[in-house]
Design a protein around this motif. Structure first.
Motif, mmCIF file in Angstrom:
data_model
loop_
_atom_site.group_PDB
_atom_site.id
_atom_site.type_symbol
_atom_site.label_atom_id
_atom_site.label_comp_id
_atom_site.label_asym_id
_atom_site.label_seq_id
_atom_site.Cartn_x
_atom_site.Cartn_y
_atom_site.Cartn_z
ATOM 1 N N ASP A 6 0.836 -1.203 0.000
ATOM 2 C CA ASP A 6 0.000 0.000 0.000
ATOM 3 C C ASP A 6 0.869 1.251 0.000
ATOM 4 O O ASP A 6 0.631 2.205 -0.747
ATOM 5 C CB ASP A 6 -0.923 -0.009 1.222
ATOM 6 C CG ASP A 6 -1.720 1.280 1.348
ATOM 7 O OD1 ASP A 6 -2.577 1.535 0.479
ATOM 8 O OD2 ASP A 6 -1.477 2.037 2.305
ATOM 9 N N LEU A 7 1.912 1.235 0.828
ATOM 10 C CA LEU A 7 2.836 2.372 0.874
ATOM 11 C C LEU A 7 3.539 2.551 -0.469
ATOM 12 O O LEU A 7 3.710 3.674 -0.954
ATOM 13 C CB LEU A 7 3.856 2.156 2.001
ATOM 14 C CG LEU A 7 4.838 3.273 2.322
ATOM 15 C CD1 LEU A 7 5.295 3.166 3.774
ATOM 16 C CD2 LEU A 7 6.071 3.260 1.428
ATOM 17 N N CYS A 8 3.964 1.442 -1.081
ATOM 18 C CA CYS A 8 4.691 1.510 -2.354
ATOM 19 C C CYS A 8 3.857 2.170 -3.447
ATOM 20 O O CYS A 8 4.361 2.974 -4.234
ATOM 21 C CB CYS A 8 5.104 0.110 -2.794
ATOM 22 S SG CYS A 8 6.504 -0.575 -1.887
ATOM 23 N N LYS A 9 2.574 1.812 -3.492
ATOM 24 C CA LYS A 9 1.710 2.396 -4.524
ATOM 25 C C LYS A 9 1.386 3.842 -4.207
ATOM 26 O O LYS A 9 1.394 4.708 -5.094
ATOM 27 C CB LYS A 9 0.429 1.570 -4.637
ATOM 28 C CG LYS A 9 -0.493 2.037 -5.751
ATOM 29 C CD LYS A 9 -1.692 1.119 -5.924
ATOM 30 C CE LYS A 9 -2.566 1.596 -7.079
ATOM 31 N NZ LYS A 9 -3.745 0.716 -7.273
ATOM 32 N N GLY A 12 4.736 6.012 -4.546
ATOM 33 C CA GLY A 12 5.444 6.009 -5.818
ATOM 34 C C GLY A 12 6.695 5.155 -5.851
ATOM 35 O O GLY A 12 7.661 5.489 -6.528
ATOM 36 N N PHE A 13 6.691 4.029 -5.122
ATOM 37 C CA PHE A 13 7.790 3.075 -5.221
ATOM 38 C C PHE A 13 7.513 2.039 -6.313
ATOM 39 O O PHE A 13 8.386 1.707 -7.107
ATOM 40 C CB PHE A 13 7.984 2.339 -3.888
ATOM 41 C CG PHE A 13 8.699 3.119 -2.840
ATOM 42 C CD1 PHE A 13 10.089 3.106 -2.742
ATOM 43 C CD2 PHE A 13 7.997 3.881 -1.916
ATOM 44 C CE1 PHE A 13 10.758 3.819 -1.773
ATOM 45 C CE2 PHE A 13 8.648 4.599 -0.934
ATOM 46 C CZ PHE A 13 10.034 4.575 -0.857
ATOM 47 N N LEU A 14 6.292 1.523 -6.334
ATOM 48 C CA LEU A 14 5.991 0.355 -7.162
ATOM 49 C C LEU A 14 4.557 0.427 -7.661
ATOM 50 O O LEU A 14 3.641 0.737 -6.899
ATOM 51 C CB LEU A 14 6.178 -0.913 -6.308
ATOM 52 C CG LEU A 14 6.278 -2.260 -7.001
ATOM 53 C CD1 LEU A 14 7.541 -2.331 -7.839
ATOM 54 C CD2 LEU A 14 6.282 -3.380 -5.955
ATOM 55 N N PHE A 15 4.369 0.150 -8.960
ATOM 56 C CA PHE A 15 3.046 0.147 -9.559
ATOM 57 C C PHE A 15 2.831 -1.161 -10.328
ATOM 58 O O PHE A 15 3.776 -1.743 -10.858
ATOM 59 C CB PHE A 15 2.878 1.310 -10.548
ATOM 60 C CG PHE A 15 3.185 2.665 -9.981
ATOM 61 C CD1 PHE A 15 2.587 3.106 -8.818
ATOM 62 C CD2 PHE A 15 4.090 3.507 -10.625
ATOM 63 C CE1 PHE A 15 2.866 4.361 -8.297
ATOM 64 C CE2 PHE A 15 4.382 4.763 -10.120
ATOM 65 C CZ PHE A 15 3.768 5.192 -8.945
#
Length: 608
Positions: A6-9, A12-15
């Motif tokens: 959730d944090l990544c999305k 802006g870390f991982l999509f």
């Protein structure tokens, strides 16, 4: 894991790749922060493996690989996994990674479907096809099968007495015996599976201006004119396509081996032992894609092939094991979440003299992030045998010394043990690290939830009992990404106390440009129009080690507030000293020693 994704999305870390088109399973795109973190992890590996040594050079080899290379290395014939299908969910998985059967306290097999409707369909299939006459119950999305007994190679289900009234043929009684090979569907716990079969993991592609589909159709039609045998048809199709057949490489190592002689000739100063390092993408048609970027068909490897004399191999293997585990402990906070796992004898490849996995304790259990292996001389020998080119190392110094002795004594050296040390096929010690897995492990390792006092809170606090407040109800909880400063996507955030004050913004811009120029790292000019506390917390969440705040006193005294991420401590320091403090904080050191904090404490005591 859900918290991290959730944090990544959100940050802006991982999509998910191609999300607006429905997404592509197992494919991920790295956002502005993710690409920085990935780049930093790979750069730290490169710094350690190449820049920190005088005996290792780098290389970057082609991804598209001719079949001859992978035929020689054994990948065409042997690079396979066993594959099993679930007869209920149709999911495919590797049996060696699948769990054993689970039964409840009433001696029943619980099979879990994704939802109630699917559970009804599965129940119908079991009743009519897979286990006719068995005692079956269903509750919501869970189906329960009553077990009579569990034997070595089969599960015997209890038979429903009512089924005898259905005038079933005697042969149908066999449906109560389910073959069992020690594993079940990982998602559903279903024992209804197909037989295992081999599955090659490599992606094929074709270098040809003609669409291979046309060639397949033409070859198939030609074959069917003379025979209806599918094996003969397949052989003809393969023969037709072979001239344009290539593969996407399944590993970066083979590109190093086939360039061993070229590198040695172009860099004659390299003497055994020496290494060739490479970072690059590899591709594997994985049966099961799981845990976000942990297992994907497209991934990046950081590999070192270290060429040694045969008599040095065991010592170098031991040395590299220590070196690599030390590297992991430099960048990870929780050393008890990192371990070495030596391979058992039956796990080793036939050519391997030893292998150790570096594993990290992920939320789902221990998972490999790096392998260190003693590959012997297998790879160079195989490529030499296939090409007729001797991929050997000649020790010019030992040869000259022998020739000098022969000239002085007049006797020719004939001892095999002496001559064999002058020219031999090197053995290889390999370090192979998955960049994507490393990134995932280091993010999980760094991520903590803290309360309003900055104290870490367990992720499973809601499961600790009725008296404990759930994490969602506790006030002041927030996430901090305590990445090693050298890994952090943004090293420093510079922010004005008030975003619409042009004088403060101008000073922030000058400081930002100066740090970028001098440090050559990612420095953010944080201009969000929100409270300074919320901006600090946002930077904590993405792992920024230091925040610099320019306030109304800065134009007067030339000082700024420097805030440290892990402690939240803030110190007033002159602008002229910020660069030195950040530089010291970015130096490699054992985790836990806070050089920046020591500097600030010493500075404060001097002023006092």
């Amino acid at each position: 894991m859900r918290h991290l994704l959730d944090l990544c999305k959100r940050r802006g870390f991982l999509f998910q790749s191609a999300e607006i088109h429905g997404g592509l399973r197992g494919a991920y795109d790295y956002g502005p922060l993710g690409v920085e973190l990935k780049r930093n992890v790979s750069q730290e590996w490169w710094n350690s493996m190449v820049y920190g040594r005088s005996d290792v050079v780098g290389i970057d080899t082609a991804i598209i690989t001719p079949p001859a290379v992978l035929k020689t290395s054994g990948h065409v014939d042997q690079f396979t996994d066993e594959m099993v299908d679930s007869r209920l969910s149709m999911d495919r998985f590797r049996p060696d990674k699948a769990p054993a059967l689970k039964m409840d306290d009433r001696n029943r097999i619980p099979i879990t479907a994704p939802d109630k409707d699917t559970a009804k369909k599965w129940e119908h299939l079991i009743r009519t096809q897979f286990a006719k006459g068995a005692i079956i119950t269903r509750s919501g999305k869970e189906i329960q099968l009553q077990v009579d007994r569990l034997e070595k190679d089969r599960i015997v289900l209890a038979k429903d007495p009512a089924s005898d009234n259905n005038a079933m043929p005697a042969s149908d009684s066999s449906t109560l015996n389910i073959p069992y090979n020690g594993y079940v569907d990982p998602n559903s716990n279903s024992p209804f599976l197909t037989e295992s079969r081999p599955f090659n993991l490599m992606f094929k592609t074709y270098l040809d201006p003609i669409d291979p589909t046309d060639k397949i159709i033409t070859a198939t039609l030609e074959a069917q004119q003379t025979s209806s045998d599918l094996t003969a048809t397949r052989q003809l199709v393969d023969k037709t396509l072979y001239p344009s057949l290539t593969y996407l490489r399944p590993e970066t190592a083979q590109g190093v081996f086939i360039n061993y002689m070229t590198v040695q000739r172009s860099h004659p100063h390299l003497r055994i032992p020496f290494g060739i390092a490479q970072i690059g993408k590899s591709f594997r048609n994985e049966i099961r894609l799981e845990h976000a970027i942990f297992r994907t068909p497209e991934f990046e490897q950081m590999e070192l092939e270290y060429f040694v004399a045969p008599w040095q191999a065991e010592e170098q293997f031991t040395s590299w094991r220590k070196s690599r585990i030390d590297w992991w402990k430099t960048y990870a906070r929780n050393h008890d979440h990192i371990r070495e796992r030596p391979h058992a004898q039956d796990e080793l490849a036939h050519y391997s003299k030893g292998c150790v996995d570096v594993e990290y304790l992920f939320p789902w259990g221990w998972g490999e992030v790096e392998g260190i292996a003693n590959r012997s001389d297998f790879d160079l020998d195989k490529h030499a045998e296939a090409t007729g080119i001797k991929l050997q190392y000649t020790d010019a110094v030992l040869m000259q010394e022998r020739q000098k002795r022969e000239k002085e004594t007049g006797q020719k050296e004939t001892r095999v043990e002496v001559l064999d040390r002058e020219r031999y096929t090197p053995h290889v010690v390999e370090s192979s690290c998955g960049l994507n897995r490393a990134m995932l492990a280091l993010m999980l390792d760094a991520m903590v939830v803290v309360d309003e006092d900055g104290q870490e809170v367990p992720f499973n606090i809601e499961d600790e009992g009725e008296d404990s407040k759930s994490s969602s109800n506790r006030k002041g909880l927030r996430t901090v990404m305590k990445l090693h400063p050298r890994l952090a996507p943004i090293k420093v955030a510079v922010m004005p106390l008030v975003s619409n004050n042009s004088d403060l913004v101008a000073i922030c811009t000058d400081i930002t440009n100066h740090l970028r120029q001098e440090l050559t790292v990612n420095v953010a000019l944080e201009m969000q129009s929100t409270t300074i506390g919320k901006r600090y917390y946002r930077m904590d969440e993405i792992g920024t080690p230091w925040c610099i705040t320019v306030d109304y006193d800065t134009p007067k005294d030339g000082s700024v507030t420097l805030r440290q991420r892990d402690t939240g401590e803030q110190k007033r320091v002159p602008i002229s000293e910020v660069l030195t403090l950040v530089q010291n904080g970015l130096r490699i050191r054992p985790r836990g020693l806070n050089r920046l904090q020591e500097e600030l404490t010493a500075q404060a005591s001097i002023k006092e």
